[in-house]
Design a protein around this motif. Structure first.
Motif, PDB file in Angstrom:
ATOM      1  N   LEU A  74       0.829  -1.198   0.000  1.00  0.00           N
ATOM      2  CA  LEU A  74       0.000   0.000   0.000  1.00  0.00           C
ATOM      3  C   LEU A  74       0.862   1.245   0.000  1.00  0.00           C
ATOM      4  O   LEU A  74       0.597   2.205  -0.738  1.00  0.00           O
ATOM      5  N   SER A  75       1.969   1.218   0.800  1.00  0.00           N
ATOM      6  CA  SER A  75       2.842   2.392   0.830  1.00  0.00           C
ATOM      7  C   SER A  75       3.552   2.559  -0.506  1.00  0.00           C
ATOM      8  O   SER A  75       3.753   3.685  -0.975  1.00  0.00           O
ATOM      9  N   GLU A  76       3.906   1.471  -1.156  1.00  0.00           N
ATOM     10  CA  GLU A  76       4.540   1.572  -2.480  1.00  0.00           C
ATOM     11  C   GLU A  76       3.566   2.155  -3.489  1.00  0.00           C
ATOM     12  O   GLU A  76       3.911   3.011  -4.313  1.00  0.00           O
ATOM     13  N   VAL A  77       2.323   1.669  -3.394  1.00  0.00           N
ATOM     14  CA  VAL A  77       1.310   2.197  -4.325  1.00  0.00           C
ATOM     15  C   VAL A  77       1.112   3.681  -4.066  1.00  0.00           C
ATOM     16  O   VAL A  77       1.020   4.496  -5.003  1.00  0.00           O
ATOM     17  N   LYS A  78       1.072   4.083  -2.775  1.00  0.00           N
ATOM     18  CA  LYS A  78       0.906   5.499  -2.450  1.00  0.00           C
ATOM     19  C   LYS A  78       2.080   6.301  -2.970  1.00  0.00           C
ATOM     20  O   LYS A  78       1.911   7.409  -3.490  1.00  0.00           O
ATOM     21  N   ARG A  79       3.296   5.770  -2.824  1.00  0.00           N
ATOM     22  CA  ARG A  79       4.471   6.479  -3.346  1.00  0.00           C
ATOM     23  C   ARG A  79       4.375   6.661  -4.858  1.00  0.00           C
ATOM     24  O   ARG A  79       4.689   7.716  -5.390  1.00  0.00           O
ATOM     25  N   ILE A 110       1.660   6.708  -6.589  1.00  0.00           N
ATOM     26  CA  ILE A 110       0.610   7.702  -6.866  1.00  0.00           C
ATOM     27  C   ILE A 110       1.128   9.094  -6.593  1.00  0.00           C
ATOM     28  O   ILE A 110       0.926  10.033  -7.392  1.00  0.00           O
ATOM     29  N   ASN A 111       1.833   9.227  -5.435  1.00  0.00           N
ATOM     30  CA  ASN A 111       2.382  10.546  -5.094  1.00  0.00           C
ATOM     31  C   ASN A 111       3.414  10.985  -6.115  1.00  0.00           C
ATOM     32  O   ASN A 111       3.461  12.157  -6.522  1.00  0.00           O
ATOM     33  N   SER A 112       4.245  10.068  -6.553  1.00  0.00           N
ATOM     34  CA  SER A 112       5.253  10.461  -7.547  1.00  0.00           C
ATOM     35  C   SER A 112       4.589  10.795  -8.873  1.00  0.00           C
ATOM     36  O   SER A 112       4.994  11.738  -9.567  1.00  0.00           O
ATOM     37  N   ALA A 113       3.536  10.058  -9.197  1.00  0.00           N
ATOM     38  CA  ALA A 113       2.825  10.376 -10.442  1.00  0.00           C
ATOM     39  C   ALA A 113       2.155  11.745 -10.315  1.00  0.00           C
ATOM     40  O   ALA A 113       2.154  12.555 -11.260  1.00  0.00           O
ATOM     41  N   ALA A 114       1.586  12.036  -9.156  1.00  0.00           N
ATOM     42  CA  ALA A 114       0.934  13.338  -8.950  1.00  0.00           C
ATOM     43  C   ALA A 114       1.966  14.438  -8.986  1.00  0.00           C
ATOM     44  O   ALA A 114       1.725  15.526  -9.549  1.00  0.00           O
ATOM     45  N   ASP A 115       3.138  14.185  -8.374  1.00  0.00           N
ATOM     46  CA  ASP A 115       4.203  15.194  -8.395  1.00  0.00           C
ATOM     47  C   ASP A 115       4.667  15.450  -9.821  1.00  0.00           C
ATOM     48  O   ASP A 115       4.913  16.599 -10.220  1.00  0.00           O
ATOM     49  N   GLU A 116       4.773  14.431 -10.595  1.00  0.00           N
ATOM     50  CA  GLU A 116       5.196  14.596 -11.987  1.00  0.00           C
ATOM     51  C   GLU A 116       4.151  15.406 -12.760  1.00  0.00           C
ATOM     52  O   GLU A 116       4.471  16.257 -13.576  1.00  0.00           O
TER      53      GLU A 116
END
Length: 191
Positions: A157-162, A164-170
Motif C-alpha cells: 500500500l505504501s509503495e502504491v501510495k508512493r 501515486i504521489n510520484s505520479a501526482a508530483d510529476e
C-alpha cells in the motif's frame, strides 16, 4: 506174566573191574605226633608267658598311645571350640554391620523412590506446561503470520501510495513548466 505189564529185573555182573595202580606221593610222609616231655612243656609254658608279657606290654603301649591320642584330640577340640567362638563373634560383628548397611540401603532406596515419584510428578506437570507453551506458540505463530501478511499489505500500500504521489508530483511539475515547442521534421518523399 501178562501182556503189557512192567517187569523189574535185578541183574548182577561178574568180573570186569580194573586193576588200580599204586599212588606215588611227591611229599615225604609226615611224622606222627610225639608226646612231649615235662621239660618241653615247661619251656612251652615259659614261652607262652613271655609272649603274654610281650602282648601285655604291647597292649599297654597301645593303650598309652590311645590315651595320648585322646588327649591330643581333646586339645585339638578345645582349640577348635575357641576358634569357632572367635569366628562366631567375628561373624556376629559382620552380620550386625551387614544389617546396618542393609537398613541404610533400604532407607536410601525409599528416599530414591520418593524422589523418583516427585520427579515423575514434576515431569507430568512440565509436560502439561510444555503442551500449554506449544499451543501458545502455535497461536503466536498464527498471529505472526497474520501480522506479516498485514505488514506486506501495508508495504504494498505504501509503495502504491508512493507511486501515486510520484505520479501526482510529476503531473504537477508538468503543469507548472511551460511547454517546449515541438519540433516537427519534414520529410520529403521522392517519386
Amino acid at each position: 506174566i501178562q501182556k503189557e505189564r512192567t517187569l523189574h529185573l535185578v541183574l548182577m555182573l561178574r568180573g570186569g573191574g580194573k586193576k588200580r595202580k599204586k599212588k606215588q606221593y611227591t611229599t615225604p610222609k609226615k611224622n606222627k605226633h610225639k608226646k612231649k616231655k615235662v621239660k618241653d612243656l615247661l619251656e612251652v609254658l615259659k614261652q607262652k608267658e613271655r609272649k603274654l608279657a610281650e602282648g601285655e606290654k604291647a597292649a599297654l603301649k597301645r593303650q598309652l598311645d590311645l590315651d595320648m591320642r585322646e588327649r591330643d584330640l581333646e586339645l585339638i577340640k578345645e582349640r577348635v571350640d575357641e576358634e569357632m567362638g572367635r569366628l562366631e563373634a567375628g561373624t556376629q560383628k559382620v552380620v550386625v554391620e551387614l544389617q546396618n548397611v542393609i537398613s541404610e540401603l533400604r532407607s536410601e532406596n525409599k528416599r530414591l523412590k520418593e524422589s523418583f515419584r516427585n520427579l515423575s510428578r514434576s515431569h507430568g506437570e512440565l509436560k502439561v506446561e510444555c503442551e500449554g507453551v506449544n499451543s501458545l506458540n502455535a497461536r503466536l505463530e498464527k498471529q505472526l503470520n497474520s501480522a506479516n501478511g498485514r505488514v506486506k499489505n501495508l508495504i504494498k500500500l505504501s509503495e502504491v501510495k508512493r507511486e501515486i504521489n510520484s505520479a501526482a508530483d510529476e503531473k504537477e511539475n508538468k503543469e507548472n513548466k511551460p511547454e517546449k515547442p515541438k519540433v516537427v521534421k519534414k520529410t520529403t518523399v521522392e517519386h
